[in-house]
Every structure is written in C-alpha cells, then in structure tokens.
Design a protein around this motif. Structure first.
Motif, mmCIF file in Angstrom:
data_model
loop_
_atom_site.group_PDB
_atom_site.id
_atom_site.type_symbol
_atom_site.label_atom_id
_atom_site.label_comp_id
_atom_site.label_asym_id
_atom_site.label_seq_id
_atom_site.Cartn_x
_atom_site.Cartn_y
_atom_site.Cartn_z
ATOM 1 N N THR A 93 43.167 20.042 24.517
ATOM 2 C CA THR A 93 43.395 18.669 24.970
ATOM 3 C C THR A 93 42.464 17.704 24.246
ATOM 4 O OG1 THR A 93 41.716 18.706 26.719
ATOM 5 C CG2 THR A 93 43.903 19.564 27.286
ATOM 6 N N VAL A 94 42.744 16.427 24.402
ATOM 7 C CA VAL A 94 41.767 15.384 24.091
ATOM 8 C C VAL A 94 41.043 15.078 25.390
ATOM 9 C CG1 VAL A 94 41.397 13.008 23.353
ATOM 10 C CG2 VAL A 94 43.150 14.388 22.241
ATOM 11 N N VAL A 130 34.088 11.799 23.268
ATOM 12 C CA VAL A 130 35.445 12.279 23.021
ATOM 13 C C VAL A 130 35.334 13.635 22.334
ATOM 14 C CG1 VAL A 130 37.657 11.864 21.900
ATOM 15 C CG2 VAL A 130 36.324 9.933 22.746
ATOM 16 N N ALA A 138 37.501 17.784 21.830
ATOM 17 C CA ALA A 138 38.575 18.701 22.204
ATOM 18 C C ALA A 138 38.196 19.384 23.500
ATOM 19 C CB ALA A 138 38.789 19.733 21.105
ATOM 20 N N LEU A 192 46.526 11.345 17.946
ATOM 21 C CA LEU A 192 45.485 11.873 18.823
ATOM 22 C C LEU A 192 45.170 13.334 18.520
ATOM 23 C CD1 LEU A 192 46.381 10.376 22.336
ATOM 24 C CD2 LEU A 192 44.363 9.870 20.941
ATOM 25 N N LEU A 218 41.999 14.211 16.547
ATOM 26 C CA LEU A 218 40.718 14.320 17.242
ATOM 27 C C LEU A 218 40.433 15.773 17.618
ATOM 28 C CD1 LEU A 218 41.006 11.236 19.654
ATOM 29 C CD2 LEU A 218 39.609 11.405 17.593
ATOM 30 N N ILE A 219 41.469 16.457 18.095
ATOM 31 C CA ILE A 219 41.312 17.858 18.477
ATOM 32 C C ILE A 219 41.007 18.717 17.256
ATOM 33 C CG2 ILE A 219 42.446 19.857 19.507
ATOM 34 C CD1 ILE A 219 44.211 17.896 21.085
ATOM 35 N N ASP A 247 37.425 18.120 15.730
ATOM 36 C CA ASP A 247 36.338 18.671 16.542
ATOM 37 C C ASP A 247 36.288 20.186 16.436
ATOM 38 O OD1 ASP A 247 34.188 18.535 18.439
ATOM 39 O OD2 ASP A 247 35.587 19.110 20.009
ATOM 40 N N VAL A 304 45.940 14.987 27.413
ATOM 41 C CA VAL A 304 44.726 14.177 27.482
ATOM 42 C C VAL A 304 44.140 14.293 28.884
ATOM 43 C CG1 VAL A 304 43.739 11.862 27.312
ATOM 44 C CG2 VAL A 304 45.581 12.540 25.759
#
Length: 280
Positions: A11-12, A35, A37, A66, A69-70, A73, A94
């Motif tokens: 998830t974010v 922020v 994962a 989005l 971002l996962i 990370d 999210v």
C-alpha cells in the motif's frame, strides 16, 4: 543467504503523528508526517531485507503514479518487486494512519486491495527457501502457498482464502484477533488445533506469545518496551520470524522476532527504526 518470497499486500501509507486524536468535525495539526510503502507483506519484506535476507515481494501495484511511491521505497530498502498488476491504472491501496504521540497507539483508515483481482504472473513465482503470505490477493496467495518449500502464514484476521492456504502451511502466526470459523471464541490451544498446521503461534501484543508444535507447547515472554509507534510492529515480527526460521527452531525464532518488533515500536516513523536494527 536466505531467499524469502513474500506474497500479499503493498500500500501507500500516509502516516501522521499527532498530540491528540481529533474528534468528529475537529482538526488536528500533525507534528510529523511520512509517506512509505505499507501493507503486511511489504513491511515484512522490508524487515527481512534489513536483516540480510534476499527478498522478493509479489504484489499488485499497477501503473498509477502513486504506485511509484511504493516501488521506490521498496527498491531503496532492498526488496525486489514482481508486480502482478503492472498494466492496471487503478490507484494502489492507500492507508491513512494517525499515530498518537506518547503512547504509539494509532487509528487506520484503509481501502486495502478492495475488489482488485490479480492473476499469477505468466512467468510464475520465483523459488525461495521460505515463503510468507498474508492472505491478500487470493490468487497470488494460493499460488505462493502451493509452490512453497516452507510456508509461513500471517494470520491476522480471517479471510476465506485461508481455507486453501492453511493446508500447505508449516508455520501459522495468528493474532489474538484471528478467529477460525470452526471455533467461535477459542482458546489458543483450540485455535491451534482448528488451524491444523504443524506449528502455530498466537500473539497477544505485549503479552506472552503462545506456541504449539505437535505435542509440545510453550510461551515466549515479550520484553517490555516504551512504545512510541506500534504501526507495522506485527509485520516486522513476521518478517523477522521468517528470517529466523531459516536456521532456528520455533521458540528461538519467536524470541528473535519479538525482539525485532520491540525495536520497531521504540521508534517513530515507518523506516527510521531500521537503522537501529542489527542484522541477524
């Protein structure tokens, strides 16, 4: 080096640190924000990688912005990702997490995987020494369970797919909130019997962890720590448990995983705690 395959949710996570949890129609100014994962399988994968394992996470992220971002990370923290939803433009799951300063308690609002259905990647799943599944993305979970050399199941809350997964499990790590349909309100021993895996452990937060291995049973004390942030502590426990089981028995692996989870809750934020984590 231990090769670990994690299958499940990524998830974010939007994480807010606050001095008080706002009531209805109130606002609260965050004292900290991160922020990262998140998700049980993703957090376990990051923990295992930090402990020196070679880790692959098979999950569903997709092509939505989005998702970057996962991926970023996880890449930074040494986790290889196989995205079973690479062509999907649907936003990834999210979670909004609010952590209360001073106690580490948190509230979570999440969508998780929703109705997203994903298939097993055409190339299949990689070979691994141990496989950890969290029950999210059922098709991935079942495929991972069936192909696992040694299967560890993160049984946080009951999901229908567990009926297909549990018969393949070597170790089932159940939370106190887990309820098998065969038992409405079981004791830990009854729950272990209902699950039927060779090895079952039941966690109770800061209280002792009960374990059952055939005719043997015992309890592992949890060292008391000052909790700052409990977010993902259970996920860290499962990642550390998987790493330890590569060359340790169940009680020893539980002790190790409990110590790792203790490091997690003593630190604020999703990743800062990893700097305080010595490799196994």
């Amino acid at each position: 080096m231990t090769h670990l395959l994690c299958a499940g949710l990524a998830t974010v996570d939007l994480l807010y640190q606050v001095d008080r949890i706002p009531r209805i129609d109130e606002k609260a100014q965050a004292t900290g924000f991160d922020v990262a994962a998140g998700g049980p399988a993703a957090n376990a994968a990051v923990t295992a990688a930090a402990l020196g394992a070679e880790v692959t996470l098979v999950t569903a992220i997709g092509a939505h912005p989005l998702g970057d971002l996962i991926r970023t990370d996880l890449h930074i923290h040494g986790v290889r990702v196989i995205d079973a939803a690479a062509g999907s433009t649907t936003p990834p799951p999210v979670s909004a997490i609010t952590v209360l300063s001073g106690t580490g308690q948190r509230t979570i609002v999440s969508r998780n995987a929703g109705e997203l259905l994903v298939r097993v990647p055409e190339k299949g799943l990689p070979d691994a020494d141990l496989t950890l599944v969290d029950g999210h993305h059922p098709a991935l979970a079942v495929a991972a369970a069936r192909s696992a050399r040694r299967l560890i199941v993160d049984a946080g809350t009951w999901r229908p797919v567990f009926t297909e997964i549990l018969p393949f499990a070597e170790v089932v790590a159940a939370s106190a909130a887990f309820r098998h349909p065969a038992e409405a309100a079981p004791t830990d021993e009854a729950l272990a019997t209902a699950i039927g895996a060779p090895h079952v452990l039941v966690t109770h937060g800061p209280d002792p962890i009960n374990w059952f291995s055939g005719s043997e049973a015992g309890a592992v004390e949890v060292r008391p720590v000052e909790a700052v942030d409990t977010t993902g502590a259970g996920d860290a426990f499962h990642g550390a448990l998987a790493v330890a089981l590569a060359d340790a028995g169940l009680p020893e692996a539980i002790c190790f995983a409990s110590r790792v989870a203790g490091v997690r809750v003593r630190h604020s934020g999703p990743r800062a705690w990893l700097a305080a984590l010595g490799r196994r």
